[in-house]
Design a protein around this motif. Structure first.
Motif, mmCIF file in Angstrom:
data_model
loop_
_atom_site.group_PDB
_atom_site.id
_atom_site.type_symbol
_atom_site.label_atom_id
_atom_site.label_comp_id
_atom_site.label_asym_id
_atom_site.label_seq_id
_atom_site.Cartn_x
_atom_site.Cartn_y
_atom_site.Cartn_z
ATOM 1 N N VAL A 59 0.726 -1.411 0.214
ATOM 2 C CA VAL A 59 0.071 -0.007 0.145
ATOM 3 C C VAL A 59 0.963 1.433 0.010
ATOM 4 C CG1 VAL A 59 -1.849 1.476 1.461
ATOM 5 C CG2 VAL A 59 -1.871 -1.261 1.385
ATOM 6 N N ILE A 60 0.686 2.305 -0.721
ATOM 7 C CA ILE A 60 1.041 3.462 -0.656
ATOM 8 C C ILE A 60 0.115 4.598 -0.132
ATOM 9 C CG2 ILE A 60 1.092 4.225 -2.863
ATOM 10 C CD1 ILE A 60 3.951 5.199 -2.679
ATOM 11 N N VAL A 61 0.443 5.549 0.496
ATOM 12 C CA VAL A 61 -0.301 6.570 1.224
ATOM 13 C C VAL A 61 0.357 8.003 1.245
ATOM 14 C CG1 VAL A 61 0.513 6.100 3.498
ATOM 15 C CG2 VAL A 61 -1.778 7.329 3.142
ATOM 16 N N GLY A 62 -0.228 9.079 0.794
ATOM 17 C CA GLY A 62 0.289 10.403 0.712
ATOM 18 C C GLY A 62 -0.510 11.277 1.366
ATOM 19 N N GLN A 63 0.201 12.752 1.741
ATOM 20 C CA GLN A 63 -0.706 13.774 2.288
ATOM 21 C C GLN A 63 -0.753 14.940 1.323
ATOM 22 O OE1 GLN A 63 1.472 13.422 6.075
ATOM 23 N NE2 GLN A 63 -0.625 12.600 7.040
ATOM 24 N N SER A 64 -1.660 15.571 1.378
ATOM 25 C CA SER A 64 -1.790 16.656 0.424
ATOM 26 C C SER A 64 -2.778 17.918 0.902
ATOM 27 C CB SER A 64 -2.195 16.111 -1.150
ATOM 28 O OG SER A 64 -2.256 17.246 -1.996
ATOM 29 N N GLY A 65 -2.187 19.118 0.557
ATOM 30 C CA GLY A 65 -3.001 20.156 0.991
ATOM 31 C C GLY A 65 -2.342 20.737 2.184
ATOM 32 N N GLY A 66 -3.237 21.490 2.672
ATOM 33 C CA GLY A 66 -2.768 22.201 4.157
ATOM 34 C C GLY A 66 -2.923 21.134 5.174
ATOM 35 N N GLY A 96 -9.388 7.050 7.851
ATOM 36 C CA GLY A 96 -8.419 6.432 7.634
ATOM 37 C C GLY A 96 -8.522 4.923 7.248
ATOM 38 N N GLY A 97 -8.945 4.299 8.305
ATOM 39 C CA GLY A 97 -9.191 2.954 8.528
ATOM 40 C C GLY A 97 -10.412 2.427 7.216
ATOM 41 N N ALA A 98 -11.435 3.244 7.253
ATOM 42 C CA ALA A 98 -12.446 2.846 6.188
ATOM 43 C C ALA A 98 -12.132 3.154 4.585
ATOM 44 C CB ALA A 98 -13.492 4.077 6.765
ATOM 45 N N ALA A 99 -11.030 4.306 4.612
ATOM 46 C CA ALA A 99 -10.547 4.175 3.161
ATOM 47 C C ALA A 99 -9.675 3.215 2.983
ATOM 48 C CB ALA A 99 -9.701 5.528 3.229
ATOM 49 N N MET A 100 -8.519 2.733 3.646
ATOM 50 C CA MET A 100 -7.901 1.425 3.536
ATOM 51 C C MET A 100 -8.815 0.155 3.144
ATOM 52 S SD MET A 100 -4.806 0.300 2.930
ATOM 53 C CE MET A 100 -5.333 -1.044 1.976
ATOM 54 N N LYS A 101 -9.818 0.212 4.032
ATOM 55 C CA LYS A 101 -10.851 -1.074 4.015
ATOM 56 C C LYS A 101 -11.637 -0.872 2.738
ATOM 57 C CE LYS A 101 -14.776 -2.880 5.954
ATOM 58 N NZ LYS A 101 -16.164 -2.744 5.071
ATOM 59 N N ILE A 109 -4.628 -1.509 -9.780
ATOM 60 C CA ILE A 109 -4.387 -0.510 -8.618
ATOM 61 C C ILE A 109 -5.628 0.280 -8.342
ATOM 62 C CG2 ILE A 109 -2.822 1.156 -7.672
ATOM 63 C CD1 ILE A 109 -0.861 0.560 -9.862
ATOM 64 N N ARG A 110 -6.105 0.306 -6.694
ATOM 65 C CA ARG A 110 -7.198 1.052 -6.618
ATOM 66 C C ARG A 110 -6.689 2.226 -5.837
ATOM 67 N NH1 ARG A 110 -6.371 -4.504 -5.379
ATOM 68 N NH2 ARG A 110 -7.011 -4.455 -3.408
ATOM 69 N N PHE A 111 -7.365 3.181 -6.186
ATOM 70 C CA PHE A 111 -7.108 4.511 -5.804
ATOM 71 C C PHE A 111 -8.381 5.076 -4.916
ATOM 72 C CE2 PHE A 111 -4.701 3.869 -9.374
ATOM 73 C CZ PHE A 111 -3.693 4.654 -9.267
ATOM 74 N N VAL A 112 -8.157 5.563 -3.664
ATOM 75 C CA VAL A 112 -9.286 5.963 -2.694
ATOM 76 C C VAL A 112 -8.881 7.290 -1.979
ATOM 77 C CG1 VAL A 112 -10.524 5.442 -0.706
ATOM 78 C CG2 VAL A 112 -10.228 3.398 -2.380
ATOM 79 N N VAL A 125 4.258 0.414 -10.130
ATOM 80 C CA VAL A 125 4.377 -1.100 -10.225
ATOM 81 C C VAL A 125 5.616 -1.670 -9.717
ATOM 82 C CG1 VAL A 125 4.891 -2.494 -12.562
ATOM 83 C CG2 VAL A 125 2.895 -0.855 -12.532
ATOM 84 N N LYS A 126 6.878 -0.672 -9.838
ATOM 85 C CA LYS A 126 7.929 -1.129 -9.072
ATOM 86 C C LYS A 126 7.718 -1.489 -7.791
ATOM 87 C CE LYS A 126 10.927 1.768 -8.012
ATOM 88 N NZ LYS A 126 12.172 2.701 -7.732
ATOM 89 N N LEU A 127 7.059 -0.769 -6.980
ATOM 90 C CA LEU A 127 6.729 -0.739 -5.507
ATOM 91 C C LEU A 127 5.945 -1.840 -5.109
ATOM 92 C CD1 LEU A 127 6.941 2.714 -4.285
ATOM 93 C CD2 LEU A 127 8.688 0.974 -4.149
ATOM 94 N N GLU A 128 5.117 -2.546 -6.493
ATOM 95 C CA GLU A 128 4.274 -3.751 -6.091
ATOM 96 C C GLU A 128 2.977 -3.298 -5.495
ATOM 97 O OE1 GLU A 128 6.346 -6.900 -4.614
ATOM 98 O OE2 GLU A 128 6.746 -7.632 -6.800
ATOM 99 N N ILE A 129 2.481 -1.877 -5.901
ATOM 100 C CA ILE A 129 1.263 -1.202 -5.160
ATOM 101 C C ILE A 129 0.029 -1.776 -5.391
ATOM 102 C CG2 ILE A 129 0.261 0.877 -4.658
ATOM 103 C CD1 ILE A 129 2.984 0.634 -3.246
ATOM 104 N N ASP A 130 -0.851 -2.213 -4.522
ATOM 105 C CA ASP A 130 -2.140 -2.593 -4.597
ATOM 106 C C ASP A 130 -3.328 -1.541 -4.447
ATOM 107 O OD1 ASP A 130 -1.558 -5.242 -5.530
ATOM 108 O OD2 ASP A 130 -1.832 -6.014 -3.255
ATOM 109 N N CYS A 131 -2.877 -0.739 -3.363
ATOM 110 C CA CYS A 131 -3.902 0.575 -3.059
ATOM 111 C C CYS A 131 -3.026 1.623 -2.735
ATOM 112 C CB CYS A 131 -4.403 -0.095 -1.597
ATOM 113 S SG CYS A 131 -5.315 -1.519 -1.698
ATOM 114 N N PHE A 132 -3.695 2.639 -3.440
ATOM 115 C CA PHE A 132 -2.964 4.100 -3.185
ATOM 116 C C PHE A 132 -4.101 4.767 -2.481
ATOM 117 C CE2 PHE A 132 -0.582 7.411 -5.541
ATOM 118 C CZ PHE A 132 -1.329 8.496 -5.336
ATOM 119 N N ILE A 133 -3.587 5.389 -1.362
ATOM 120 C CA ILE A 133 -4.562 6.107 -0.434
ATOM 121 C C ILE A 133 -4.064 7.466 -0.504
ATOM 122 C CG2 ILE A 133 -5.828 6.168 1.520
ATOM 123 C CD1 ILE A 133 -6.394 3.771 0.247
#
Length: 419
Positions: A9-16, A325-330, A137-140, A104-112
């Motif tokens: 999984v990979i997760v990022g933060q954006s904005g203020g 956060g948990g619901a997004a991952m779920k 890849i799923r994007f939520v 793809v290189k990081l073998e990501i299934d989910c992008f949050i």
């Protein structure tokens, strides 16, 4: 049927930043681990950093239950944020190819992605590209913004804590204004964040109670700002009060659409999303009041203090941010993509809320403003409906973990060097 092995999984933060954004990050991380994913990567400075190959394995930095609790209480964006606008797919396919090559290189299934309006635009575009290219890849999206202006959700994590801080700070400003007697009167103008939506400025009304009258007037950006009516209001208040406290949104505009801050400030900064930097509204209005009313004035900008004041965080806000956060991952784990988690209010008293997922295409680049009937007739205050809406969101406290009298935040030597 053989079930596909879960990868990363990979997760990022954006904005203020906010006081609750890291609680959402903790929720994503904990849920991903509990659901059997091998690694949870964190983008350094969001998708912009990802394109530069900047990411970390969060398990190297979150190593215990105490780390999770510290992260939930740590303000601002632990991973670092960005305000990067992805181009349309047809404008720059190369950027999308680069991002997906890394995923793809990081073998990501989910992008949050945790963020507000502009961040949901990123989720929309990446999920669309995944459909076009046949990527699984799923994007939520995980909502976050103190502005509280995301569509389809009752409110956004980060808003409750910011509202609590604003209400508390304005109450203290009012208390301070009582302490010194003035012969000519004084006017204090408090500038609160809010470009097009007045949710934060409206929260100044929370200062009102048995022990405080609250601000004398509140001006939101949802209605045109009339300078003549404003001065008339101030003069009327000064006839009966030695000290007047007024709250204004940084984004209030005149009838012709010009920001009040621009009337006294010719310097403009515009970000990647075309947003003008707004500052100086209170300062300009104080100059006008001083000239027109001949009284002492003081401009107070809450500025960035209102964004990430974790020492005044709402327990409801922190808990909901973790749950979202948990619901997004779920949702991503269960196959959703091109979606954002929303909060659905079930009742006000007792306050109850739940989560569900909505199509991000109906959220991105939209903006939810304060309803007109939640603002009084002459546009100088919010109504009881507004207070009923916001009060449940500021309830409870989350005590910081104190060390030597100062809150301790999650920090790892070397990690911050990447930011």
């Amino acid at each position: 049927m053989v079930q596909k092995k879960k990868r990363n999984v990979i997760v990022g933060q954006s904005g203020g930043p906010t006081a609750a954004i890291n609680s959402s990050l903790a929720g994503v991380y904990r849920t991903a681990i509990d659901r059997g994913y091998q690694k949870v990567y964190g983008m350094i400075h969001g998708v912009q950093g990802l394109m530069e190959g900047r990411y970390v394995d969060l398990s190297d930095h979150i190593q215990s239950g105490l780390d999770i609790e510290l992260l939930k209480r740590t303000p601002s964006a632990y991973l670092g944020s960005c305000r990067y606008k992805l181009p349309e797919i047809f404008e720059s396919k190369e950027i999308y190819e680069k991002i997906f090559e890394i995923l793809v290189k990081l073998e990501i299934d989910c992008f949050i992605y945790i963020g507000g309006n502009d961040s949901m635009d990123t989720i929309k575009k990446l999920s669309d590209y995944a459909i076009i290219t046949g990527s699984d890849i799923r994007f939520v999206g995980c909502p976050k913004t103190i502005d509280n202006d995301l569509a389809l959700t009752d409110h956004t994590p980060g808003y409750g804590s910011a509202a609590k801080y604003i209400g508390t700070s304005v109450k203290e400003i009012i208390r301070d204004s009582w302490s010194l007697e003035t012969t000519s009167g004084q006017v204090i103008i408090v500038e609160v964040m809010g470009r097009n939506a007045g949710w934060l400025t409206g929260a100044t009304a929370l200062a009102k109670g048995e022990d405080c009258d609250g601000p004398d007037a509140i001006y939101l950006p949802e209605l045109p700002f009339d300078m003549d009516a404003f001065i008339k209001k101030i003069k009327s208040l000064l006839k009966n009060k030695a000290s007047v406290v007024v709250a204004v949104s940084e984004g209030i505009r005149t009838k012709d659409g010009k920001y009040v801050s621009e009337l006294g400030n010719s310097i403009e900064y515009v970000d990647a999303f075309g947003h003008k930097q707004l500052t100086g509204t209170a300062r300009y209005l104080c100059e006008v009041v001083s000239q027109e009313c001949g009284c002492k004035t003081r401009a107070i900008e809450l500025s960035t203090l209102q964004r990430a004041a974790s020492h005044c965080a709402s327990r409801v806000d922190i808990l909901e941010a973790y749950e979202v956060g948990g619901a997004a991952m779920k949702a991503a784990d269960e196959g959703d993509s091109g979606k954002m988690v929303v909060i659905e209010r079930l009742s006000d008293d007792p306050y109850q809320a739940g989560t569900e997922v909505k199509d991000v295409h109906k959220i991105a680049n939209d903006e939810r403003t304060v309803p007109r009937d939640w603002i009084n007739k002459d546009g100088t205050y919010v109504t009881n409906e507004f207070i009923t809406y916001v009060r449940p969101l500021i309830q409870g406290d989350v005590g910081p973990i104190m060390v030597d009298g100062i809150p301790r935040h999650l920090y790892r030597p070397g990690f911050q060097d990447l930011l």
